[in-house]
Design a protein around this motif. Sequence first.
Motif: not given
Length: 720
Positions: A218-222, A238-247, A256-260
């Motif tokens: 699956s795609l990383p950003f959904i 894609t622009t607000e992804k925290p450092q270390g997150a991959i999805a 909310p966006i769940e960071w993976i």
Amino acid sequence: MQSTPNYLWELDDKLGQGATATVYKARNKKSGEEVAVKVFNNTSYLRPYEVQMREFEMLGKLNHINIVKLFAVEETGSTKQKVLIMEYCSSGSLLSVLEEPENAFGLSESEFLIVVQCVVAGMNHLRENDIVHRDIKPGNIMRLIGEDGRSIYKLTDFGAARQLQDDEKFMSIYGTEEYLHPDMYERAVLRKSHQKAYGVTVDLWSIGVTFYHAACGSLPFIPYGGPRNNKEIMHKITTEKPQGAIAGVQKKLKGPIEWIYDLPVNCRLSEGLKTQLKSILPNILEADQVKCWSFDQFFVETNSMLERMVIHVFSLPQARMLKIYLHHYNSVGMFMETVTKQTGVAPERQTYFCEGHLYPISPTWQVLQLSKTTEQYPLILVACESEGPMGVAYKDPALDFPRFLHSVEVSFDCSVAKTVVSAVYQTLRVTQSLLTCQEFILRGTYWLIESLKAECCRIYEKKSAVMSYFKCLVNAENRNTRLYNTVYKVTADVKEMQEHGEFSRKLQAISTALSSCSHSSEKESMLGFMLLEVSKDQDHIRVNRSISRIDQCLQKMQLIFKQFKERKSHPKLSYNEEQIHKLDKINLANLAKKVLTIFQDEVVQKYQTTLQGHSSKMRTIAEIQNHLGLVNGYLVDCDRELRSYEETVNSTVDRLSQRMLQLCLTHSNHSNISSYHSPTQEDLTLRMLKLRDQMKSVSYELEKNNSIIDRLSVPSSAGI
């Protein structure tokens, strides 16, 4: 039928279609060789001439196994339209591979590594030629099967490619939006103007999305509703992804966006490979082009990952399979530290079996010196830790089984059928993992018990040797006492008598210690009983038919899914076709229920029973190991004390002999001793010599027992 001077093709043999061209399967008119022909549409001719010619120029410069080859540029007979004659990849694209139900949760580990190796090699060739691709995605990575049966992946579609050095920028927009760098996405998809220029690292973002897609299916950003239906949130993720997150995933509308930060548990990659990927993905899925890795760093890190060898280990304490990725020149000490990170078993507690035998390793070795391992023949780590086994980490496949709607909607039904078949594939893989885990639990436990039984016998023999040694020293002590008595009938030496009393007390202490080294036949019987139990469980695993039964259901479901795909191309069904479609849905649902029943009742329950039994056995084994360790420790201490006492006995005999001679001389020179009723000088000398001869025989017995004890004092497995 369409043709050029040397090739011909039918319009029905379409391989793929893009915005500016369609690709067909064609044949060489003379040899019959299959090729791919790329035919450009009218839209492509609206582009500037230099842009139209760019793909011809790019492909002409490239020559690499991981780049689709350009054979010729020819013109069609009727329209004189230029077409590209290219290498035909018979196994479709990486996208078509990922769209197979079998790969809905990502590629297998071996196939994923091939994808990474091929893409990295292809991209390295592009950068050596200062080319930026600008449309990297699974659909533009073609696949064919090599002569060795392994996949070969090749980059294709260089319509957006252009010459660009590392420090150069470009402003034009190309690419596919799900794989597009956020800066390009903002301008191309959201239509927001900005003055940002783009560098070669935009390809790294596309590679990162492609690698994640290949690893997870699956795609990383959904965003909620999907990337194409929620473009603003897609850009936000894609622009607000925290450092270390991959999805990042948005599961609810306006939620909310769940960071993976980790690859999902149902991903088919091992923890060892996931760890390698987690150090790469965050650094290429970086929206800030300044913070993103350079291609040089990307090549260094990915090649470092690809060059590592894998060591297969089954951890008996955790009851799970491990893959340890290391360079061949790394030390075994590093291997042991990596095992510690994944299991919690400290290096000094790690003991390994290899094919039924204890496998001693040294931290100073290089990992290249370790025996070659495979998934079928791993090293088995044995150590009795206090925590219970963790077992196989998996997501319950039942959570991935959707439900059909009652109404007939061919397109939707086909999508649901694909999801169901994908879930069955995953169920089959989890079943295989659980059965493999049980197999290695029983195999490792069997070897460990056999080793402990041998250890019991060895310690029993060692105790017998120490007891014989002790008896010899007791005999020596008795003879020593007679020497003391002979000497002290003539004269009394308080210091000597005190030392002799101390030696006697020490011997008594050793006797007490030996009595506590009782050899427990009960524990040996317990090991024999567990061995019998493990053997029976192994027989049950061998005759387990769960995998074949699930596979039979899967084959039937695949046929139904194939029918659904055919109906999808003709969604208007007749009445009879609709009734058959409904029956197929019922049949598919029933097969899915059967698979879940087999999995829950025959696989999971037996696995949980095995895991519980394993936990109980490991506790019992730990108790026996502790007991054997204590007994071995007592024997080592007793042996050390007895050796020390033997040296004391020998030195005492020599000292007493000298003392006897001195007493004899004193007896003959002092008349005041004549009042004593003492033996003559000759009698004393003869008695002394007789005792010394007896001590020599005792010394011979002591040496014999020492050699036995030394032979038995090999590294003990009781400390496993």
